[in-house]
Motif scaffolding. Structure first.
Motif, mmCIF file in Angstrom:
data_model
loop_
_atom_site.group_PDB
_atom_site.id
_atom_site.type_symbol
_atom_site.label_atom_id
_atom_site.label_comp_id
_atom_site.label_asym_id
_atom_site.label_seq_id
_atom_site.Cartn_x
_atom_site.Cartn_y
_atom_site.Cartn_z
ATOM 1 N N PHE A 166 -22.283 4.371 -15.579
ATOM 2 C CA PHE A 166 -22.855 4.696 -16.810
ATOM 3 C C PHE A 166 -24.158 5.508 -16.481
ATOM 4 N N TRP A 167 -24.671 5.412 -15.464
ATOM 5 C CA TRP A 167 -25.809 5.958 -15.305
ATOM 6 C C TRP A 167 -25.784 7.410 -14.328
ATOM 7 N N ASP A 168 -24.371 7.722 -14.157
ATOM 8 C CA ASP A 168 -24.661 8.967 -13.414
ATOM 9 C C ASP A 168 -25.043 10.348 -13.673
ATOM 10 N N ARG A 181 -20.569 0.693 -23.625
ATOM 11 C CA ARG A 181 -21.489 1.384 -23.160
ATOM 12 C C ARG A 181 -21.387 2.747 -23.813
ATOM 13 N N ASP A 182 -20.477 3.383 -23.222
ATOM 14 C CA ASP A 182 -20.172 4.930 -23.456
ATOM 15 C C ASP A 182 -19.805 5.304 -24.811
ATOM 16 N N HIS A 183 -19.215 4.434 -25.507
ATOM 17 C CA HIS A 183 -19.055 4.530 -27.149
ATOM 18 C C HIS A 183 -20.193 4.514 -27.792
ATOM 19 N N VAL A 184 -21.102 3.491 -27.411
ATOM 20 C CA VAL A 184 -22.309 3.243 -28.118
ATOM 21 C C VAL A 184 -23.482 4.425 -27.674
ATOM 22 N N TYR A 185 -23.356 4.830 -26.572
ATOM 23 C CA TYR A 185 -23.995 6.014 -25.964
ATOM 24 C C TYR A 185 -23.932 7.116 -26.872
#
Length: 252
Positions: free
Chosen positions: A5-7, A62-66
């Protein structure tokens, strides 16, 4: 969902580790954070990633929220940013009441202030009062170049996280992976941008911007006398003016 997620956060393994642990479902995070680091180190991007990780009820979300956080459309995040030299007190006053809303969808409500060092002293004092009595489910994330750029009273109420300047090859690897830019081109852009991530991406994707940047380096390196320095200063001013106009057109 793991550390991938932090890549897109380049060269900040220590900071990412701290925020990943703070965003874990079983952890109660500090109510205020101060992310500092040099321009182009990724302060704002890291703050938005952290916001998404705090808001998401499940790490898989997380990706969707981000995506919503980055688009400023998630109901549980508020972002204050400015193109001005100073963040006016009115903007901070408008932001404060939103900190007292309960999260509507996520675990926390997150308030991000980019370039918090641009707050006037009066605006800083307004923020300080909000930090002194934080709501239970709200997390503040402030971004600034250094801790010294904020009032000591604000610094004392926030957990500090210092970013470092990424290495050029780290920036190049990110540009290659994210934007498909050839590594050699990306690394040259990263070096010319002194590892400023946003500038490196621009130089790697805009041939005219790259040419202007290269010419400024050549002008500076060619100076050995006062006369040459005066002539180079005039030339650099013209290049900077052209670059500023091109960037403004791009932003528009």
């Amino acid at each position: 969902m793991g550390m991938e997620f932090w890549d897109e956060i380049v060269g900040q393994p220590t900071a990412v580790g701290v925020l990943e642990r703070a965003a874990a479902p079983e952890v109660v995070p500090a109510h205020a954070w101060l992310i500092t680091g040099p321009p182009g180190s990724g302060r704002s991007n890291l703050a938005l990633r952290f916001a998404a990780a705090l808001i998401a009820r499940d790490p898989a979300d997380r990706d969707h929220v981000y995506a919503q956080v980055a688009a400023r459309t998630h109901p549980d995040v508020a972002v204050l940013s400015t193109e001005r030299v100073i963040i006016p007190i009115e903007d901070v006053r408008k932001l404060i009441p939103t900190a007292y809303y309960s999260p509507s969808e996520g675990r926390f409500r997150v308030i991000v202030i980019e370039d918090a060092d641009r707050m006037s002293e009066h605006a800083s004092n307004v923020l300080l009062k909000a930090l002194e009595e934080p709501p239970e489910r709200t997390v503040w994330v402030l971004c600034a170049p250094s801790e010294a750029d904020l009032l000591p009273t604000i610094r004392s109420r926030a957990r500090s996280l210092r970013l470092v300047t990424p290495q050029p090859d780290q920036v190049a690897q990110m540009l290659q992976a994210r934007d498909g830019i050839p590594f050699e081109t990306a690394e040259r852009a990263a070096r010319l941008a002194q590892s400023h991530i946003g500038m490196a991406r621009r130089l790697a994707t805009d041939a005219e911007a790259l040419a202007r940047r290269t010419s400024t380096i050549e002008l500076a390196l060619g100076v050995s006398t006062l006369g040459e320095g005066m002539a180079a200063a005039g030339a650099l001013l013209k290049v900077a003016d052209t670059d500023a106009k091109a960037l403004t057109e791009s932003l528009d």
